[in-house]
Design a protein around this motif. Structure first.
Motif, mmCIF file in Angstrom:
data_model
loop_
_atom_site.group_PDB
_atom_site.id
_atom_site.type_symbol
_atom_site.label_atom_id
_atom_site.label_comp_id
_atom_site.label_asym_id
_atom_site.label_seq_id
_atom_site.Cartn_x
_atom_site.Cartn_y
_atom_site.Cartn_z
ATOM 1 N N TYR A 135 -81.750 67.737 -80.782
ATOM 2 C CA TYR A 135 -82.295 66.593 -80.293
ATOM 3 C C TYR A 135 -82.833 65.472 -81.344
ATOM 4 C CZ TYR A 135 -86.357 64.000 -79.038
ATOM 5 O OH TYR A 135 -87.504 63.199 -78.828
ATOM 6 N N HIS A 136 -82.110 64.411 -81.994
ATOM 7 C CA HIS A 136 -82.820 63.188 -82.565
ATOM 8 C C HIS A 136 -83.402 62.128 -82.152
ATOM 9 C CE1 HIS A 136 -79.446 64.397 -85.332
ATOM 10 N NE2 HIS A 136 -78.392 65.231 -84.317
ATOM 11 N N ASN A 137 -84.450 62.294 -83.172
ATOM 12 C CA ASN A 137 -85.454 61.703 -83.017
ATOM 13 C C ASN A 137 -85.699 60.457 -84.395
ATOM 14 O OD1 ASN A 137 -87.781 59.939 -82.636
ATOM 15 N ND2 ASN A 137 -88.539 60.930 -81.130
ATOM 16 N N TRP A 138 -85.491 59.219 -84.587
ATOM 17 C CA TRP A 138 -85.449 58.369 -85.909
ATOM 18 C C TRP A 138 -86.473 58.100 -86.059
ATOM 19 C CZ3 TRP A 138 -81.152 58.558 -82.304
ATOM 20 C CH2 TRP A 138 -79.972 59.255 -82.751
ATOM 21 N N HIS A 139 -87.570 58.189 -84.742
ATOM 22 C CA HIS A 139 -89.195 57.202 -85.404
ATOM 23 C C HIS A 139 -89.478 57.976 -84.660
ATOM 24 C CE1 HIS A 139 -86.776 54.049 -87.280
ATOM 25 N NE2 HIS A 139 -85.973 53.664 -86.217
ATOM 26 N N PRO A 140 -90.029 59.529 -84.727
ATOM 27 C CA PRO A 140 -91.006 60.091 -84.074
ATOM 28 C C PRO A 140 -92.272 60.138 -83.927
ATOM 29 C CG PRO A 140 -90.428 61.619 -86.437
ATOM 30 C CD PRO A 140 -89.153 60.344 -85.975
ATOM 31 N N THR A 141 -92.807 59.398 -85.005
ATOM 32 C CA THR A 141 -94.326 58.495 -84.782
ATOM 33 C C THR A 141 -94.390 57.749 -83.895
ATOM 34 O OG1 THR A 141 -93.556 56.842 -86.200
ATOM 35 C CG2 THR A 141 -94.480 59.214 -87.591
ATOM 36 N N GLN A 142 -93.683 57.184 -82.795
ATOM 37 C CA GLN A 142 -93.843 56.034 -81.782
ATOM 38 C C GLN A 142 -93.020 57.140 -80.548
ATOM 39 O OE1 GLN A 142 -90.652 53.242 -83.095
ATOM 40 N NE2 GLN A 142 -91.250 53.240 -84.952
ATOM 41 N N THR A 143 -92.869 57.988 -80.311
ATOM 42 C CA THR A 143 -92.072 58.685 -79.587
ATOM 43 C C THR A 143 -93.399 59.944 -79.260
ATOM 44 O OG1 THR A 143 -90.289 58.470 -79.830
ATOM 45 C CG2 THR A 143 -90.203 60.320 -78.263
ATOM 46 N N PRO A 144 -93.589 60.070 -77.242
ATOM 47 C CA PRO A 144 -94.956 60.831 -77.731
ATOM 48 C C PRO A 144 -93.699 62.664 -77.161
ATOM 49 C CG PRO A 144 -93.648 60.107 -75.177
ATOM 50 C CD PRO A 144 -93.966 58.964 -76.338
ATOM 51 N N ASP A 145 -94.314 63.154 -77.458
ATOM 52 C CA ASP A 145 -94.042 64.787 -77.081
ATOM 53 C C ASP A 145 -92.978 65.072 -75.778
ATOM 54 O OD1 ASP A 145 -95.647 65.400 -79.478
ATOM 55 O OD2 ASP A 145 -97.053 66.871 -78.536
ATOM 56 N N ARG A 146 -92.460 65.694 -76.156
ATOM 57 C CA ARG A 146 -91.113 65.774 -75.153
ATOM 58 C C ARG A 146 -91.094 66.866 -74.398
ATOM 59 N NH1 ARG A 146 -89.117 61.642 -72.561
ATOM 60 N NH2 ARG A 146 -88.181 59.454 -74.224
ATOM 61 N N LYS A 147 -90.500 66.813 -73.059
ATOM 62 C CA LYS A 147 -90.302 68.525 -72.693
ATOM 63 C C LYS A 147 -88.924 68.185 -71.514
ATOM 64 C CE LYS A 147 -95.274 68.945 -70.827
ATOM 65 N NZ LYS A 147 -95.898 69.466 -69.440
ATOM 66 N N PHE A 148 -88.186 69.246 -71.778
ATOM 67 C CA PHE A 148 -87.096 69.020 -71.206
ATOM 68 C C PHE A 148 -87.075 70.796 -70.209
ATOM 69 C CE2 PHE A 148 -86.115 67.201 -75.664
ATOM 70 C CZ PHE A 148 -85.721 66.576 -75.239
ATOM 71 N N ARG A 149 -86.016 69.900 -68.789
ATOM 72 C CA ARG A 149 -86.672 70.923 -67.751
ATOM 73 C C ARG A 149 -84.061 71.218 -67.727
ATOM 74 N NH1 ARG A 149 -88.507 69.202 -62.346
ATOM 75 N NH2 ARG A 149 -90.562 70.161 -63.641
ATOM 76 N N LEU A 150 -84.117 72.673 -67.581
ATOM 77 C CA LEU A 150 -83.530 73.403 -67.994
ATOM 78 C C LEU A 150 -82.857 73.724 -66.578
ATOM 79 C CD1 LEU A 150 -80.021 73.919 -68.701
ATOM 80 C CD2 LEU A 150 -80.923 75.744 -69.980
ATOM 81 N N THR A 151 -81.752 73.359 -65.969
ATOM 82 C CA THR A 151 -81.380 73.828 -64.607
ATOM 83 C C THR A 151 -79.448 74.502 -64.390
ATOM 84 O OG1 THR A 151 -81.128 72.158 -63.488
ATOM 85 C CG2 THR A 151 -82.978 73.108 -63.158
ATOM 86 N N CYS A 152 -79.428 75.406 -64.207
ATOM 87 C CA CYS A 152 -78.140 75.762 -64.054
ATOM 88 C C CYS A 152 -78.186 76.737 -62.788
ATOM 89 C CB CYS A 152 -77.231 77.150 -64.898
ATOM 90 S SG CYS A 152 -78.217 76.802 -66.354
ATOM 91 N N SER A 153 -76.520 76.347 -61.720
ATOM 92 C CA SER A 153 -76.474 76.392 -60.616
ATOM 93 C C SER A 153 -74.656 76.702 -60.751
ATOM 94 C CB SER A 153 -76.119 74.595 -60.160
ATOM 95 O OG SER A 153 -74.677 75.248 -59.419
ATOM 96 N N GLU A 154 -74.557 77.697 -59.194
ATOM 97 C CA GLU A 154 -73.503 78.563 -59.023
ATOM 98 C C GLU A 154 -72.640 77.610 -57.660
ATOM 99 O OE1 GLU A 154 -71.086 79.364 -59.471
ATOM 100 O OE2 GLU A 154 -70.549 81.810 -59.338
ATOM 101 N N LEU A 155 -71.511 77.303 -57.789
ATOM 102 C CA LEU A 155 -71.067 77.103 -56.153
ATOM 103 C C LEU A 155 -71.968 75.800 -56.009
ATOM 104 C CD1 LEU A 155 -70.768 80.577 -54.192
ATOM 105 C CD2 LEU A 155 -69.068 79.088 -55.915
ATOM 106 N N ASN A 156 -72.067 74.775 -56.936
ATOM 107 C CA ASN A 156 -72.698 73.446 -56.331
ATOM 108 C C ASN A 156 -73.675 72.830 -56.172
ATOM 109 O OD1 ASN A 156 -71.570 70.779 -56.636
ATOM 110 N ND2 ASN A 156 -70.917 70.723 -54.428
ATOM 111 N N GLY A 157 -74.706 73.730 -56.678
ATOM 112 C CA GLY A 157 -76.195 73.894 -56.026
ATOM 113 C C GLY A 157 -75.965 75.619 -54.689
#
Length: 901
Positions: free
Chosen positions: A728-750
């Motif tokens: 994850y890159h952020n060239w202006h972190p002072t202008q961006t709020p804290d970030r949240k990412f959600r990771l999910t994985c699947s088998e057999l197309n869900g």
């Protein structure tokens, strides 16, 4: 008769009768001895009767010596069953000259015959413990079988069996005096296949047998030719390989002379997914798995934000994650211009799954699967694929700039598959002017090719549509809604419609894409023998076997098996249909073998539980996000999959408590990293993944402002390796709020999805970092690592690429050491405070509260005591981690115990 002078006299013969187990013998005539010397004392008296023959169990006694009366008695029990008659000699002796019996005389020898009378002491007993017989239905038998009982009594009266009787009520059988059983009515195999009747016996003394005997009578059907010894249902457990369907099957011919037998076994799976149990991965994943060339466009993807043109179409959701779209003649979709494949010139491939049947009354209308036509003003079709009168037609009109001669433009195929209401895989390979159609992997050349002139050049844009053709001219009706602009609607089901420009697909890839994962199989082909001929259809759903020897055919049918190679097959019923025809010798009437139907029940597979674990919160300084490498999001990621044995929730709870879960290995087909909250701002932040990370793997990735999707059928370990390289890159972190990412994985197309793993990223700015260091000598807040509560055990494995770096270990040790020193210092101050409180007389017990809210502690890190590493796990907890971020240590009005430290 002359009587000898001086000797006693008796009869010359006696006949006696004694009843067994009695002791008195009744003699005829009575036993009486006479002496002519009477009434002379002693000489005229009888003193004894003597029996000659010691084996005779009798004795004679004198009842009256003067009158000479005597009696014959048994010396012991007399048993008629041992001996019925006795014969012996008896003599009478007088008393002689005096009381001592001296000089006594004896009579002549008389013969005694004794008959033993019988007592009915034994009951009849049957010769067999039980009786078994079989009858054919629909016949009346005079004698089905005979039962026989015996009696151990010695006399004819008591030893003979005079009567038999059936004691079971309401049975269609009768028995005569000789024990012969017959049926009183015609029996039916369908009504009852077996009878059990109880029979008792009586001797001629009317003594009944103590135990009745069971008679089992089987009812056999009238011999009907057909297959016997097969089960209507066969259960198949996933992962067990090949399973025999008819291990005890044999053909009953009722003695008919057969010259050959031909049997067809059909596995019917049209109700499952796309006509068979196939892999249900996404179309892109399947193409990558089969080694297809890149660059294809999926025109029927799952509806999403970026692929919203299929959102209005009706999907068949009950098909085990197979993405199927149903068209009812009123639905169509326009492909966005940016998604339309370009450069469809000399080489390209169009592929789709299609299920289609004839529509009554509408055979003359065209039904369009895919159409590229003018968007406005005109109705020219540049290329299209449609069904017309159960024929498949592909239209390809060349542009005037490409060619200016009369060239092939329409290609027609007439096939039964197009209207048989079954799923088939169609692939059209275009190598202009040659166009080849593949249906389920089999090639077909067009039966008709129509030539046409090229399309004249124009500046009109084109529109690509699915399920109908776009009619560009809007004559005088400007109020028409969008749906009214579609014509030639399709009626049927489609799935996986793709276009690959610039290259045709190989037959190997086509066969892989349509491969069926279940089918019929033959165990041990070598043992079939030379006399058996067999043939499979390409999908191995139909097996035809033929042979001349009946026993060889029986053995061959027993080897027919069902196999499903999917790790997680679709559960449910598969129908089996078996049809048989026979040929007979000569002119004999040939028998007819009825068809049979059975089912294979594929049981529910153990569902995997895909678990994502790792560090779920990262706090980093802004400089790390601006750096050339950016911030690695999932460096400690782990993906595992487990199955729990047992169906009930109680069993699962038990197993989870005991830790008895089986880890399994299987593939994934996509993992999505979704940005929670605001989308990414491309001008200042973004996710990055080096393409080199995907080399050697069946994976690809797409990136957007809403996140990143990594897809392809590959192992969990390969997915781990790739996701760990997402930055994850952020060239202006002072202008961006804290970030949240959600990771999910699947088998057999869900079909199976993982937990939603959320990662929080906090940016630590310079002012916060400086203030933190001034107040407390401790590692900065951005080094704090908070573990996922449920996955602590898997964060630092002892193997693989997830081992923490040396720097991380040093930091953790330093933090733990600092915590211990700080706590010990606080504890010493607390003891001092308590001692001062005890010396005061006015201090009450309830007022011993410590509220040193302004307490500041400064620790010299150079004076830290070395900390044992084995204490790290004991001191590392969420409560201790909170101490890292506090400027001062504050305790409230409640007394705090440090005994747990």
């Amino acid at each position: 008769a002359l009587r000898p002078t001086g000797n006693p006299w008796i009869e010359t013969s006696y006949h006696g009768v004694i009843t067994e187990n009695m002791d008195i013998v009744l003699l005829d005539p009575p036993l009486v001895a006479l002496d002519k010397d009477a009434p002379v004392p002693y000489a005229g008296e009888i003193c004894a009767f003597k029996i000659h023959g010691l084996e005779a169990p009798f004795e004679a006694v004198v009842l009256n010596g003067t009158s000479g009366e005597g009696q014959l008695r048994a010396r012991g029990p007399v048993d008629c069953e041992l001996q019925k008659e006795y014969t012996f000699i008896i003599q009478a002796h007088d008393c002689g000259a005096g009381p001592g019996g001296t000089g006594g005389k004896k009579s002549h020898k008389a013969v005694v015959h004794i008959q033993v009378n019988d007592v009915n002491e034994f009951s009849p007993v049957f010769r067999e413990a039980q009786y078994q017989a079989a009858v054919t239905e629909g016949k009346i038998y005079d004698n089905i079988l005979q039962v026989e009982a015996t009696d151990q009594d010695c006399s004819p009266q008591y030893s003979q069996i005079c009567n038999y009787q059936i004691t079971t009520s309401n049975t269609p059988f009768a028995i005569d005096r000789n024990g012969n059983i017959r049926n009183t009515e015609k029996l039916s195999f369908d009504k009852q296949q077996q009878y059990e009747v109880l029979v008792t016996a009586f001797d001629c003394g009317q003594k009944r047998s103590t135990e009745s005997v069971a008679v089992h009578i089987d009812v056999k059907p009238v011999c009907k030719p057909g297959w016997q010894g097969w089960n209507k249902r066969v259960d198949y457990e996933p992962g067990t390989g090949s399973k025999q369907l008819f291990p005890k099957m044999h053909l009953e011919t009722c003695g008919g002379p057969l010259s050959s037998v031909r049997t067809m076994v059909e596995l019917q799976t049209s109700h499952i997914g796309k006509g068979c149990d196939r892999e249900t991965y996404s179309e892109k994943s399947l193409q990558k798995l089969c080694g297809a060339s890149s660059g294809s466009t999926d025109l029927l993807p799952a509806p999403s934000v970026s692929t919203n043109w299929t959102a209005s179409l009706v999907t068949d959701s009950g098909r085990d994650s197979d993405l199927i779209f149903r068209f009812d003649g009123r639905q169509a979709a326009k492909i966005p211009d940016q998604m339309v494949p370009q450069n469809l010139t000399d080489q390209f491939t169009i592929a789709t799954w299609m299920k289609h049947g004839p529509t009554p009354g509408l055979r003359a209308e065209k039904e369009t699967l895919l159409c590229n036509s003018d968007k406005t003003e005109m109705n020219r079709h540049h290329y299209s694929l449609y069904v017309h009168n159960c024929r498949l037609v592909f239209l390809l009109r060349r542009d005037f700039t490409q060619v200016d001669t009369f060239r092939p433009a329409e290609f027609h195929w007439k096939l039964e598959q197009i209207c048989d209401k079954e799923w088939h895989y169609y692939v059209i390979n275009v190598e202009f002017p040659v166009v080849t159609l593949y249906v389920d992997g089999v090639t077909y050349d067009p039966y008709l090719v129509t030539d046409d002139w090229p399309i004249h050049p124009s500046q009109i844009d084109v529109q690509l549509t699915l399920g109908a053709c776009w009619q560009g001219d809007d004559d005088d009706n400007d109020d028409d809604v969008t749906m009214s602009r579609f014509t030639q609607y399709f009626r049927g089901s489609l799935s996986g419609l793709t276009i690959r420009p610039g290259k045709i697909e190989s037959q190997k890839v086509i066969s892989c894409l349509q491969a069926c994962k279940e089918g019929l199989d033959i165990n041990s082909l070598e043992s079939l023998g030379k006399g058996i001929k067999f043939h499979f259809n390409p999908a191995q759903s139909i097996l035809v076997m033929e042979g001349e020897d009946l026993e060889n055919m029986n053995a061959a049918l027993r080897k027919v098996s069902y196999i499903n190679s999917r790790q997680f097959p679709t559960p449910g019923i598969r129908h089996l249909h078996i049809s048989t025809s026979v040929q007979c010798f000569g002119e004999d009437t040939c028998i007819s073998i009825p068809d049979i139907d059975a089912v294979v029940m594929v049981l529910q597979p153990s569902e995997p539980r895909i678990t994502i674990a790792g560090v779920d919160r990262l706090t980093r300084p802004a400089a790390d996000l601006r750096g050339p490498a950016g911030l690695t999001l999932f460096q400690d990621l782990h993906i595992i999959s487990t199955v729990t044995k047992g169906d009930t929730a109680e069993a699962e709870h038990c197993c989870s408590v005991l830790g008895v879960q089986e880890e399994i290995i299987h593939n994934l087909d996509y993992c999505d990293i979704l940005v929670l909250g605001e989308e990414l701002r491309p001008e200042q932040e973004g996710l990055q993944l080096q393409r080199s990370t995907l080399l050697g793997k069946h994976l690809d990735a797409t990136n957007s402002t809403s996140g990143m999707s990594i897809y392809g059928v590959d192992s969990m370990s390969n997915y781990e390796q790739v996701i760990r390289q997402v930055h994850y890159h952020n060239w202006h972190p002072t202008q961006t709020p804290d970030r949240k990412f959600r990771l999910t994985c699947s088998e057999l197309n869900g079909r199976y999805t993982s937990n939603e793993f959320t990662l929080e990223i906090s940016v630590l700015h310079k002012s916060e970092a400086g203030e933190h260091v001034n107040h407390m000598v401790a590692p900065p807040q951005y080094m704090q690592v908070v573990h996922h509560p449920a996955m602590v055990h898997s964060l630092y494995p002892t193997h693989g690429s997830g081992v923490p770096s040396a720097a991380t270990v040093v930091i953790v040790i330093c933090i733990a050491a600092l915590v211990v020193v700080v706590v010990l210092g606080i504890y010493r101050i607390h003891l001092t405070h308590q001692q001062e409180g005890r010396s005061s007389d006015t201090t009450k017990e309830g007022e011993l509260d410590w509220n040193d809210s302004a307490l500041n502690i400064t620790v010299n890190p150079m004076e830290m005591v070395p900390l044992r590493t084995d204490m790290i796990d004991k001191t590392w907890s969420s409560e201790m981690s909170q101490l890292h971020t506090q400027d001062t240590l504050q305790y409230g009005n409640k007394q705090t115990s440090f005994s747990s430290v």
